[in-house]
Design a protein around this motif. Structure first.
Motif, mmCIF file in Angstrom:
data_model
loop_
_atom_site.group_PDB
_atom_site.id
_atom_site.type_symbol
_atom_site.label_atom_id
_atom_site.label_comp_id
_atom_site.label_asym_id
_atom_site.label_seq_id
_atom_site.Cartn_x
_atom_site.Cartn_y
_atom_site.Cartn_z
ATOM 1 N N VAL A 129 0.840 -1.204 0.000
ATOM 2 C CA VAL A 129 0.000 0.000 0.000
ATOM 3 C C VAL A 129 0.876 1.255 0.000
ATOM 4 O O VAL A 129 0.617 2.221 -0.732
ATOM 5 C CB VAL A 129 -0.943 0.000 1.230
ATOM 6 C CG1 VAL A 129 -1.664 1.335 1.364
ATOM 7 C CG2 VAL A 129 -1.958 -1.128 1.121
ATOM 8 N N LEU A 130 1.927 1.213 0.821
ATOM 9 C CA LEU A 130 2.833 2.369 0.884
ATOM 10 C C LEU A 130 3.443 2.637 -0.487
ATOM 11 O O LEU A 130 3.500 3.781 -0.971
ATOM 12 C CB LEU A 130 3.937 2.100 1.917
ATOM 13 C CG LEU A 130 4.963 3.220 2.107
ATOM 14 C CD1 LEU A 130 4.301 4.466 2.699
ATOM 15 C CD2 LEU A 130 6.110 2.759 3.024
ATOM 16 N N LEU A 131 3.874 1.561 -1.146
ATOM 17 C CA LEU A 131 4.493 1.687 -2.473
ATOM 18 C C LEU A 131 3.516 2.278 -3.488
ATOM 19 O O LEU A 131 3.865 3.192 -4.248
ATOM 20 C CB LEU A 131 4.938 0.298 -2.936
ATOM 21 C CG LEU A 131 6.166 0.270 -3.832
ATOM 22 C CD1 LEU A 131 7.376 0.749 -3.063
ATOM 23 C CD2 LEU A 131 6.389 -1.161 -4.345
ATOM 24 N N LEU A 132 2.291 1.769 -3.474
ATOM 25 C CA LEU A 132 1.272 2.276 -4.398
ATOM 26 C C LEU A 132 1.026 3.767 -4.139
ATOM 27 O O LEU A 132 0.950 4.572 -5.074
ATOM 28 C CB LEU A 132 -0.041 1.497 -4.217
ATOM 29 C CG LEU A 132 -1.218 1.990 -5.055
ATOM 30 C CD1 LEU A 132 -0.993 1.689 -6.540
ATOM 31 C CD2 LEU A 132 -2.535 1.343 -4.607
ATOM 32 N N GLY A 133 0.925 4.124 -2.870
ATOM 33 C CA GLY A 133 0.671 5.523 -2.505
ATOM 34 C C GLY A 133 1.811 6.423 -2.953
ATOM 35 O O GLY A 133 1.589 7.504 -3.510
ATOM 36 N N LEU A 134 3.057 5.956 -2.729
ATOM 37 C CA LEU A 134 4.206 6.789 -3.097
ATOM 38 C C LEU A 134 4.350 6.890 -4.613
ATOM 39 O O LEU A 134 4.671 7.954 -5.153
ATOM 40 C CB LEU A 134 5.495 6.218 -2.478
ATOM 41 C CG LEU A 134 5.572 6.305 -0.947
ATOM 42 C CD1 LEU A 134 6.866 5.688 -0.435
ATOM 43 C CD2 LEU A 134 5.469 7.756 -0.460
ATOM 44 N N LEU A 135 4.083 5.775 -5.312
ATOM 45 C CA LEU A 135 4.165 5.796 -6.778
ATOM 46 C C LEU A 135 3.101 6.753 -7.355
ATOM 47 O O LEU A 135 3.373 7.548 -8.258
ATOM 48 C CB LEU A 135 3.970 4.383 -7.335
ATOM 49 C CG LEU A 135 4.074 4.243 -8.846
ATOM 50 C CD1 LEU A 135 5.490 4.587 -9.323
ATOM 51 C CD2 LEU A 135 3.720 2.820 -9.296
#
Ligand code: NDP
Length: 384
Positions: free
Chosen positions: A249-255
Motif C-alpha cells: 500500500v505504501l508503495l502504491l501511494g508513493l508511486l
C-alpha cells in the motif's frame, strides 16, 4: 495571484456591471452561460444529495460504528425512528443560517468585487452552485477563492487525521500501522500542496472556476469531513495490516504521488519556460496552438506532448487516483465505507477530465484535435 477570467461575455450585462459592446461567441470556454436541463438536474441533485451524504457517513460512524446499512435497517425494522437519529445530531443554529444567507446574498449578487468577472445564467441553482463571481475579494488582501481553497479545509484535513490517531491511542493504547499509513500518505499530499503553492495558482479551481457553492462548501464541509473518513473509520475499526500488505500500500501511494507530482511539475516547467526545458532528459515535443479571447485578441500557447503528458492527456489525475486507492486499501477489505473516497475521486476526476477537455476543445479547436490524435487516451493508455 489575480488570475483574470478571459470568459466575460461581451454582450451580457450583469447587475451593476459594465455592458460590453461587441457580440462574440469566441472566447467562451469557461463556466457555462446557458444551462441545459441535464446540468440543471445534476446541480439540484448535488445540492440536495451532497450534504445528505456527508451527514449520513458521519452519523453512520458516530452512531453505528461506520455501518452504512445499520441505520437503514434500524429504521426499516422500527428499532429507531428518524427523529431518534436526528436528535443525536448537533443542530443548525438560526444565527449560522442567517450569516450564511447574508453572505451568499451580498457577496455574489449585490456587491461584486469586479462586475466584469461575474457570470449569470438564467438558473438560480446553477449560479448558486457554480458561482457568479470569478475572484471575489475584500479589498486587495483577502481573496475568497484562494483562502477557502487553500486554507481551512486542507489544513483541517491533516489536523483531523492527527486527532483520529490520538483518539485511537487513547482508546486502544496504540496507533495501528493502517492509521500511520493513512496519516503519512495524506500528509504528503497536503504538504505537497503547501510546498508547491505557486503551482496551485495555475490549477482549474483557481484559473477557471467561479466561486460558488461547489468551491466554498466543497472546501469547508466536503473536504474536511469526507477526505478524513479513513481515519474516522480506523478509530472505530483499528485495523493492523500484515507487513507485506502495508508495504504494498505504501508503495502504491508513493508511486501515485510521484506520478501526480511529476506530471504536474512537467506541465508547470514547460509552461514557465515556454517549452525551453528538458522533459525526461530530452527537448519536449510540442503542439503550437492559438486561441482567441473574448476581446477578440489572438493568443499563442503550447501543449506538451512529452513526459507524462505524452502517456495520457491527464496522467496527473491517474497518479492522484493511485494515491487515493492506497488510502482506501490502507483500511483493509472489511468494509465499504473507507472506499467511498476512491469512488468519489474516480467520479470527480473523470468528470473534471471531460469538463476540462470540453473547455480545451472549445478554446483550441483544431489544435486540440491534433493533441488528442497524438495522445489518444485520457487517463489510462489503451483503456480510457
Ligand atoms: P490540470 O493541472 O491537468 O490542468 C488542466 C489544464 O492544463 C488545461 O485546462 C489546459 O489549460 C492545460 N493543459 C492541458 N493539457 C496540456 C498539455 N498537454 N500541455 C500543457 N498544458 C496543458 O488540471 P487540474 O487543475 O484539475 O488538476 C491539477 C491537479 O490537482 C491534478 O493532479 C489533480 O489530480 C489534482 N486535483 C485534486 C483534487 C482533490 O480533491 N484531491 C481536486 C482537483 C484536482 P490551458 O487553458 O492553460 O491550456
Amino acid at each position: 495571484m489575480a488570475a483574470k477570467s478571459q470568459s466575460n461575455d461581451p454582450k451580457t450585462k450583469s447587475p451593476g456591471s459594465v455592458t460590453f459592446s461587441k457580440a462574440a461567441t469566441q472566447g467562451q470556454w469557461g463556466r457555462a452561460w446557458e444551462v441545459d436541463w441535464f446540468s440543471l438536474a445534476s446541480v439540484i441533485f448535488l445540492l440536495l444529495f451532497a450534504p445528505f451524504i456527508v451527514y449520513y457517513f458521519i452519523m453512520a460512524c458516530d452512531q453505528y460504528s461506520c455501518s452504512l446499512t445499520a441505520p437503514l435497517a434500524d429504521i426499516a425494522t422500527g428499532r429507531a425512528r428518524l427523529s431518534d437519529i436526528w436528535a443525536k445530531t448537533p443542530p443548525v443554529t438560526t444565527k449560522a443560517a442567517q450569516i450564511y444567507v447574508a453572505w451568499v446574498t451580498f457577496q455574489g449578487y449585490f456587491f461584486p468585487t469586479d462586475a466584469r468577472d461575474c457570470k449569470f445564467t438564467g438558473s438560480f441553482f446553477y449560479n448558486y452552485m457554480m458561482g457568479i463571481e470569478f475572484n471575489p475579494r475584500i479589498g486587495k488582501w483577502f481573496d475568497f477563492k484562494l483562502f477557502f481553497n487553500g486554507r481551512p479545509g486542507i489544513i483541517a484535513w491533516t489536523l483531523i487525521n492527527l486527532s483520529f490517531a490520538a483518539k485511537q491511542r487513547e482508546l486502544y493504547g496504540h496507533v495501528t500501522n493502517s492509521m500511520v499509513l493513512v496519516n503519512v500518505l495524506q500528509a504528503i499530499y497536503v504538504l505537497d500542496f503547501f510546498w508547491n503553492e505557486t503551482w496551485y495558482l495555475k490549477t482549474i479551481d483557481i484559473c477557471h472556476d467561479h466561486f460558488g457553492w461547489y468551491l466554498g462548501w466543497g472546501d469547508c464541509v466536503w473536504l474536511p469531513y469526507l477526505y478524513t473518513l479513513q481515519g474516522l473509520y480506523l478509530v472505530y475499526h483499528p485495523v493492523q495490516l500484515p507487513t507485506r500488505y502495508s508495504l504494498g500500500v505504501l508503495l502504491l501511494g508513493l508511486l501515485g504521488y510521484y506520478i501526480f507530482r511529476m506530471a504536474n511539475h512537467q506541465k508547470d516547467l514547460f509552461r514557465r519556460t515556454d517549452g525551453r526545458c528538458l522533459i525526461w532528459g530530452r527537448k519536449p515535443k510540442v503542439i503550437e496552438c492559438s486561441f482567441t479571447s473574448a476581446d477578440e485578441q489572438k493568443h499563442r500557447s503550447k501543449l506538451l506532448v512529452s513526459g507524462f503528458w505524452g502517456v495520457a492527456r491527464h496522467f496527473n489525475y491517474t497518479g492522484d487516483l493511485m494515491g487515493s486507492l492506497a488510502y482506501c486499501l490502507a483500511c483493509g477489505g472489511g468494509h465499504l465505507l473507507p472506499y467511498f473516497y476512491i469512488i468519489y475521486m474516480a467520479i470527480l476526476l473523470t468528470h473534471r477530465c471531460l469538463r476540462d477537455e470540453h473547455r480545451c476543445a472549445n478554446k483550441y479547436g483544431r489544435d486540440w484535435e491534433r493533441y488528442t490524435a497524438a495522445v489518444p487516451y485520457r487517463l489510462l493508455p489503451g483503456i480510457f
